[in-house]
Design an enzyme around this catalytic site. Sequence first.
Site, PDB file in Angstrom:
ATOM      1  N   TYR A 106     -36.021 -11.541 -15.864  1.00  0.00           N
ATOM      2  CA  TYR A 106     -35.372 -11.233 -14.744  1.00  0.00           C
ATOM      3  C   TYR A 106     -33.940 -11.768 -14.534  1.00  0.00           C
ATOM      4  CZ  TYR A 106     -34.115 -10.579  -9.568  1.00  0.00           C
ATOM      5  OH  TYR A 106     -33.412 -10.434  -8.637  1.00  0.00           O
ATOM      6  N   ARG A 153     -32.452 -22.956  -5.118  1.00  0.00           N
ATOM      7  CA  ARG A 153     -31.908 -23.344  -3.740  1.00  0.00           C
ATOM      8  C   ARG A 153     -32.161 -22.230  -2.580  1.00  0.00           C
ATOM      9  NH1 ARG A 153     -25.660 -21.654  -3.495  1.00  0.00           N
ATOM     10  NH2 ARG A 153     -27.037 -19.888  -3.352  1.00  0.00           N
ATOM     11  N   ARG A 163     -38.603 -11.828   0.101  1.00  0.00           N
ATOM     12  CA  ARG A 163     -38.384 -11.838  -1.452  1.00  0.00           C
ATOM     13  C   ARG A 163     -38.982 -13.029  -2.247  1.00  0.00           C
ATOM     14  NH1 ARG A 163     -32.768 -10.510   0.496  1.00  0.00           N
ATOM     15  NH2 ARG A 163     -32.283 -12.904   0.375  1.00  0.00           N
ATOM     16  N   PHE A 223     -12.411 -20.020 -14.944  1.00  0.00           N
ATOM     17  CA  PHE A 223     -13.069 -19.134 -14.484  1.00  0.00           C
ATOM     18  C   PHE A 223     -14.551 -19.253 -14.811  1.00  0.00           C
ATOM     19  CE2 PHE A 223     -15.109 -15.013 -14.938  1.00  0.00           C
ATOM     20  CZ  PHE A 223     -14.746 -14.323 -13.735  1.00  0.00           C
TER      21      PHE A 223
END
Length: 352
Positions: A106, A153, A163, A223
């Site tokens: 997932y 978290r 969910r 980044f």
Amino acid sequence: RHAVCIFYLVLRALDTVEDDMSIPLDVKVPMLHEFHSHLYQPDWKYTESKEKDRQVLEDFPTISMEFRNLSKVYQDVISDICHKMGVGMAEFLEKKVDSQREWDKYCHYVAGLVGIGLSRLFSASELEDSIVGQDTDLANSMGLFLQKTNIIRDYLEDQMEGREFWPREVWSRYAKKLSDLAKPENIDVAVQCLNELITNALHHVPDVLTYLSRLKNQSVFNFCAIPQVMAIATLAACYNNQQVFRGVVKIRKGQAVTLMMDATNIQAVKAIMYQYVEEIYQKIPSTDPSSNKTQQVIASIRAMSLPGSPMASRHHYSPIYLSCAMLLAALSWQYLSTLSKATEEYVQAGEN
């Protein structure tokens, strides 16, 4: 820059379709499967979404036009990742995450593919070597580490929204239902379950360090590195912390700004990783069922982070343009936070 921007907006649009619970499954599944094809349809848009980010669907012709203006090498990467992600999202609409292997699968669909796509864009731009885009295992780990951190978290928020992303294989050893972990009487086993999942996530850190060590371009490095150091700091804050089941656990703003300023080279990132895994190590309860595994994974991270004096490299001065940008970000963050707090207090005063 443009390719990464459009990549983000395309995936944000795809994610908005996935998140929209008002779209029936018999409509949503084909939408997710076919979404990548809309990139080449100038007039396609979706105006019936109820999601907060619905603008990306309503204004999709603007996004798809900019997509078609990109170089073909960028278009191919973005379209391919969008297709694979849509198929993966559709697969998990109708089933829950059971095993740890399915958890990895997932997370691969929703985040690992982002890491792979970005890596291919970096290599296609020739800012980075071809190996960065070719080594999909390392790129996948970059995404998995971030996604697992968010899932860990956000336990309480996800529960409140209906969910469930924690793998049943793990939580079922501690409770009959995932929601039971939020009950005060189950707090001890809840924290043990939390610690096991954090230990699982930490296994991606060696791959993260290897991936970052290959990057040559300063902007690309910043980044990629900043989200990773934010993630390790977040896991350190969550480890063995009952607050995960009671509210939101966040790193402090000053801590976040320091991480942004410091994470500008591989030695600095190794030092940051070392610091936070040491913080976790100091909090490992001797009675925790995962304590041995947690110690083992921390030992492997230490081994990669130790060359030289790990903390010495923290005193790295980033290029002046980066320092200015980070300072501006910090000031803007502080301003917006103060403004938000003031607005909240004003609303509360009005209600009273």
